[in-house]
Write a protein that holds these residues in place. Structure first.
Motif, mmCIF file in Angstrom:
data_model
loop_
_atom_site.group_PDB
_atom_site.id
_atom_site.type_symbol
_atom_site.label_atom_id
_atom_site.label_comp_id
_atom_site.label_asym_id
_atom_site.label_seq_id
_atom_site.Cartn_x
_atom_site.Cartn_y
_atom_site.Cartn_z
ATOM 1 N N PRO A 104 0.731 -1.404 -0.253
ATOM 2 C CA PRO A 104 -0.100 0.035 -0.162
ATOM 3 C C PRO A 104 0.729 1.411 -0.007
ATOM 4 C CG PRO A 104 -0.857 -1.587 1.651
ATOM 5 C CD PRO A 104 0.351 -2.121 1.008
ATOM 6 N N GLU A 105 2.020 1.163 0.540
ATOM 7 C CA GLU A 105 3.038 2.518 0.586
ATOM 8 C C GLU A 105 3.195 3.058 -0.736
ATOM 9 O OE1 GLU A 105 3.164 -0.433 2.315
ATOM 10 O OE2 GLU A 105 5.286 -0.714 2.901
ATOM 11 N N TYR A 106 3.523 1.939 -1.537
ATOM 12 C CA TYR A 106 3.962 2.347 -2.895
ATOM 13 C C TYR A 106 2.606 2.871 -3.716
ATOM 14 C CZ TYR A 106 8.297 0.096 -2.290
ATOM 15 O OH TYR A 106 9.385 -0.123 -1.715
ATOM 16 N N VAL A 107 1.512 2.117 -3.651
ATOM 17 C CA VAL A 107 0.228 2.574 -4.233
ATOM 18 C C VAL A 107 -0.161 3.930 -3.820
ATOM 19 C CG1 VAL A 107 -2.165 2.090 -4.648
ATOM 20 C CG2 VAL A 107 -0.591 0.179 -4.321
ATOM 21 N N GLU A 108 -0.079 4.214 -2.518
ATOM 22 C CA GLU A 108 -0.155 5.493 -2.107
ATOM 23 C C GLU A 108 0.600 6.785 -2.426
ATOM 24 O OE1 GLU A 108 -0.477 4.881 2.102
ATOM 25 O OE2 GLU A 108 -2.194 3.489 1.834
ATOM 26 N N LEU A 109 1.967 6.436 -2.694
ATOM 27 C CA LEU A 109 2.835 7.297 -3.207
ATOM 28 C C LEU A 109 2.729 7.721 -4.955
ATOM 29 C CD1 LEU A 109 5.290 8.519 -1.714
ATOM 30 C CD2 LEU A 109 7.035 6.722 -2.693
ATOM 31 N N ILE A 110 2.376 6.432 -5.634
ATOM 32 C CA ILE A 110 1.893 6.692 -6.810
ATOM 33 C C ILE A 110 0.753 7.677 -6.988
ATOM 34 C CG2 ILE A 110 0.989 5.409 -8.798
ATOM 35 C CD1 ILE A 110 2.930 3.089 -8.090
ATOM 36 N N ASN A 111 -0.178 7.261 -6.234
ATOM 37 C CA ASN A 111 -1.300 8.125 -6.219
ATOM 38 C C ASN A 111 -1.372 9.531 -6.014
ATOM 39 O OD1 ASN A 111 -2.914 5.845 -7.296
ATOM 40 N ND2 ASN A 111 -3.842 5.219 -5.526
ATOM 41 N N SER A 112 -0.308 9.641 -4.854
ATOM 42 C CA SER A 112 -0.197 11.081 -4.280
ATOM 43 C C SER A 112 0.534 11.937 -5.223
ATOM 44 C CB SER A 112 0.468 11.060 -2.836
ATOM 45 O OG SER A 112 1.587 10.596 -3.242
ATOM 46 N N TYR A 113 1.269 11.435 -6.202
ATOM 47 C CA TYR A 113 2.140 11.979 -7.183
ATOM 48 C C TYR A 113 1.502 12.024 -8.717
ATOM 49 C CZ TYR A 113 5.629 13.269 -3.487
ATOM 50 O OH TYR A 113 6.055 13.685 -2.402
ATOM 51 N N GLY A 114 0.175 11.884 -8.844
ATOM 52 C CA GLY A 114 -0.519 11.994 -10.021
ATOM 53 C C GLY A 114 -0.663 10.509 -10.521
ATOM 54 N N GLY A 115 -0.480 9.377 -10.027
ATOM 55 C CA GLY A 115 -0.841 8.225 -10.485
ATOM 56 C C GLY A 115 -2.330 7.818 -10.344
ATOM 57 N N LYS A 116 -2.798 6.818 -10.813
ATOM 58 C CA LYS A 116 -4.084 6.592 -10.697
ATOM 59 C C LYS A 116 -4.308 4.876 -10.691
ATOM 60 C CE LYS A 116 -7.174 9.901 -13.077
ATOM 61 N NZ LYS A 116 -6.445 11.182 -12.729
ATOM 62 N N MET A 117 -4.086 4.426 -9.574
ATOM 63 C CA MET A 117 -3.898 2.893 -9.448
ATOM 64 C C MET A 117 -5.081 2.480 -8.101
ATOM 65 S SD MET A 117 -0.144 1.665 -10.114
ATOM 66 C CE MET A 117 -0.728 0.023 -10.142
ATOM 67 N N ASP A 118 -6.216 3.357 -8.206
ATOM 68 C CA ASP A 118 -7.073 2.809 -6.990
ATOM 69 C C ASP A 118 -7.521 1.491 -7.129
ATOM 70 O OD1 ASP A 118 -7.146 5.478 -5.892
ATOM 71 O OD2 ASP A 118 -8.182 6.140 -7.545
ATOM 72 N N GLY A 119 -7.657 0.890 -6.004
ATOM 73 C CA GLY A 119 -8.188 -0.635 -6.174
ATOM 74 C C GLY A 119 -7.081 -1.645 -6.168
ATOM 75 N N ALA A 120 -5.775 -1.260 -6.294
ATOM 76 C CA ALA A 120 -4.561 -1.874 -6.495
ATOM 77 C C ALA A 120 -4.521 -2.898 -5.220
ATOM 78 C CB ALA A 120 -3.430 -1.293 -7.033
#
Ligand code: G3H
Ligand code: 13P
Ligand code: NA
Ligand code: ZN
Length: 316
Positions: free
Chosen positions: A225-241
């Motif tokens: 989850p740390e990586y998914v959150e980091l990705i999403n917090s910097y413009g990524g869209k990986m909700d539900g991963a």
């Protein structure tokens, strides 16, 4: 040089841990894998998919693997390194890898009817034997997120088939389907729902039928989850991963599961760090800077897997 999986798996079975199998497509990934496995004194399988071969060139990847062994030796490390073909889909592809110096191959006939899977796998084993190359086969189909009801659409391995398959084909290891899947979206969860446990009952049934035989788990990333959150917090869209909880993998590693495949977790670590780097330092344009940060994170991730999840650290 490169080694096959025989000794790695017999030691992993006896020591109740699993050998990590990390995919690589590029220099930084391979450097991170070797550095982390040398630092943790862990045996390792470095694996190349068909996609990796077309991305990076098969010859390039093979020489990189040989370079990785040399790099480890020059660092004074004796860790065993196996170069493995991931998800080989034909006899010809497996043969080409065997001929060019891979020390292990997977022939994935899991989508075929049982008898056809046996015939194809057996053909690869017969050829591989002559070159001291080990072969991984697969029974059961891993769930895909595209399946509406994954539990019903995934075809778990049928324990009553494993003994016959292993005997008829002569494979060295067997990948099974017990609820894992490839990629970063392994389970479709409704709000408040948690990840369903792996089917350890099926694993147990398989173990009973082929005692002491090395079993392989694909699709074993935890999607931290740390990586998914980091990705999403910097413009990524990986909700539900979402991935396989590490506790489930610890339990699997202590069983007859001798090889655990991890690719997506590394992809997430790299993506998270590059997104963060670009956001924090938009002026930077030297790829060594952001790829260097990504590589550093990948080293930490792999050490963490070896030391605290698979238990391969210190077992080289
Ligand atoms: O099983 C699939 C591995 O993660 C490799 O993925 O086919 O995109 O290289 P790929
Ligand atoms: P993940 O997508 O869970 O990392 O699985 C990788 C894999 O099984 C490679 O064969
Ligand atoms: Na194990
Ligand atoms: Zn796989």
């Amino acid at each position: 040089g490169l080694v096959n999986t025989k000794q790695m798996f017999s030691k992993a079975m006896a020591g109740k841990y699993a050998i990590p199998a990390y995919n690589f497509n590029n220099l930084e990934q391979l450097q991170a894998i070797v550095t982390a496995c040398v630092e943790t004194d862990s045996p390792v399988i470095i694996q190349v998919s068909k996609g990796a071969r077309s991305y990076a060139n098969e010859t390039m990847l093979r020489y990189m693997a040989m370079g990785a062994v040399q790099m480890a030796r020059e660092a004074g490390s004796k860790i065993p390194i196996c170069l493995h073909l991931d998800h080989g889909d034909s006899f010809e592809l497996c043969k080409s890898c065997i001929d060019s110096g891979f020390s292990s191959v997977m022939i994935d006939g899991s989508h075929l009817p049982f008898d056809e899977n046996v015939a194809l796998t057996k053909k690869v084993v017969e050829y591989a034997r002559q070159h001291d190359v080990t072969v991984e086969g697969e029974l059961g189909v891993l769930a895909g997120i595209e399946d509406e009801v994954s539990a019903e659409h995934s075809t778990y391995t049928k324990p009553e088939e494993v003994e016959d398959f292993v005997k008829k084909t002569g494979v060295d290891s067997l990948a099974i389907s017990i609820g894992t899947s490839h990629g970063a979206y392994k389970f479709k969860l409704k709000p408040g729902e948690s990840v369903p446990p792996l089917r350890f009952d099926i694993l147990d049934e398989c173990e009973k039928r082929i005692p002491g035989f090395p079993i392989v788990l694909h699709g074993a990333s935890s999607v931290l989850p740390e990586y998914v959150e980091l990705i999403n917090s910097y413009g990524g869209k990986m909700d539900g991963a979402v991935g396989v909880p590490e506790d489930q993998l610890r339990k699997a590693a202590a069983s007859a599961v001798c090889k655990i495949n991890i690719d997506s977790d590394g992809r997430l670590a790299v993506t998270a760090k590059i997104r963060e780097y670009f956001a924090k330092d938009p002026k930077e344009f030297d790829p060594r800077k952001y790829l260097g940060e990504a590589r550093k994170e990948l080293i930490n991730l792999i050490k963490h897997k070896n030391q605290t999840v698979l238990g391969s650290a210190g077992n080289a």
